[in-house]
Design an enzyme around this catalytic site. Structure first.
Site, short mmCIF file in Angstrom:
data_model
loop_
_atom_site.label_atom_id
_atom_site.label_comp_id
_atom_site.label_asym_id
_atom_site.label_seq_id
_atom_site.Cartn_x
_atom_site.Cartn_y
_atom_site.Cartn_z
N CYS A 76 -3.57 -0.29 -4.26
CA CYS A 76 -2.27 -0.64 -3.70
C CYS A 76 -2.15 0.01 -2.33
O CYS A 76 -2.22 1.24 -2.23
CB CYS A 76 -1.17 -0.13 -4.62
N CYS A 190 -2.41 -6.02 1.49
CA CYS A 190 -1.71 -5.83 0.21
C CYS A 190 -2.63 -6.49 -0.80
O CYS A 190 -3.08 -7.62 -0.59
CB CYS A 190 -0.34 -6.50 0.23
#
Ligand code: DGL
Length: 273
Positions: A76, A190
């Site tokens: 992440c 992302c």
């Protein structure tokens, strides 16, 4: 011979880390995998930095003693760009993070204009701005904070219909044609975004190189674990959710075909709801 397969914990706020997990499975075949999604806390992208630090630390404090991984991959960007120093200080095991691939993008661009497509949180991070100063000072960089794209990727995996137009709106600011320089590289900063790569290609105003750092992250993880002894029985991975409230039949299927047929809940309601 004793079975010394390492346990690798792959963590994301939601389902985006699956794009890193699939590369890890190939690079570290023989490892045991636990995929943990903090779906109770999703999305991290619009949370304040200190909240993300506190939340990820809290989740790791629960999962690391319980599952005893020998390596943790924070799949992440929104978390990695802020929390890695805290985790490395707190726990004695290695952490591999996921941060925007700005250096490779700068090396790849021919036009001199790249876009970094990320969550609003990653776009704001000092860490991201420092990467740009260090590695992309001589090129044009569009920093694009997409507010809904990670959620759209989650919806698709759960089997909900998502309109191409919604994806087109999220990525539109990446495409800039100015001063004779047209965006030719888009960094997927992302981990959710490679899940919607095909849709993004379909709606992009012109073709670009989409840079997904997942293979490089998997190579780094493999360097850290070293060679893994061959195993006669390769166990399936386990998917953990901190809520599990939105685990649909479609999502179960999507997880199973990615090597995560077993699902468990580690209920951890976040302080922010
Ligand atoms: N997958 C996360 C990332 O790589 C972000 C999703 C979220 O907003 O929680 O940044």
């Amino acid at each position: 011979m004793s079975d010394r397969a390492p346990t690798v914990l792959v963590f994301d706020s939601g389902l985006g880390g699956l794009t890193v997990f699939s590369e890890l499975r190939t690079a570290l075949s023989g490892a045991r995998f636990i995929y943990a999604a903090d779906d109770a806390g999703f999305p991290y992208g619009r949370r304040d930095e200190n909240m993300v630090i506190a939340r990820v630390t809290e989740v790791m404090e629960r999962l690391i003693p319980r599952y005893q991984p020998s390596l943790v991959v924070i799949a992440c960007n929104t978390a990695s760009t802020i929390v890695l120093p805290v985790l490395r200080e707190r726990f004695a095991i290695p952490f591999v993070g996921t941060v925007p691939a700005i250096k490779p993008a700068a090396a790849l661009t021919k036009t001199g204009r790249v876009a970094i497509l990320a969550t609003p949180g990653t776009v704001k991070r000092d860490y991201t701005h420092e990467l740009i100063r260090s590695f992309a000072a001589t090129i044009e960089v569009e920093l694009v904070g997409a507010t809904g794209l990670a959620g759209l990727a989650e919806a698709i995996l759960r089997g909900q219909p998502v309109d191409d137009a919604a994806i087109a709106r999220e990525i539109a600011p990446c495409f800039v044609d100015r001063d004779g320089k047209r965006t030719d590289v888009v960094v997927l900063a992302c981990t959710h975004y490679p899940l919607v790569l095909e849709a993004m290609k379909r709606v992009a105003p012109w073709p670009v190189t989409w840079l997904d750092p997942a293979p490089a992250i998997a190579r780094r993880a493999a360097e850290l674990t070293g060679p893994i002894p061959p195993r006669t029985v390769v166990e399936d991975g386990l998917a953990l959710f901190t809520s599990g409230a939105a685990v649909t039949g479609e999502l179960r299927h999507a997880l199973a075909i990615r090597g995560l047929p077993a699902i468990a809940i580690e209920a951890m309601p976040p302080h922010w709801h």
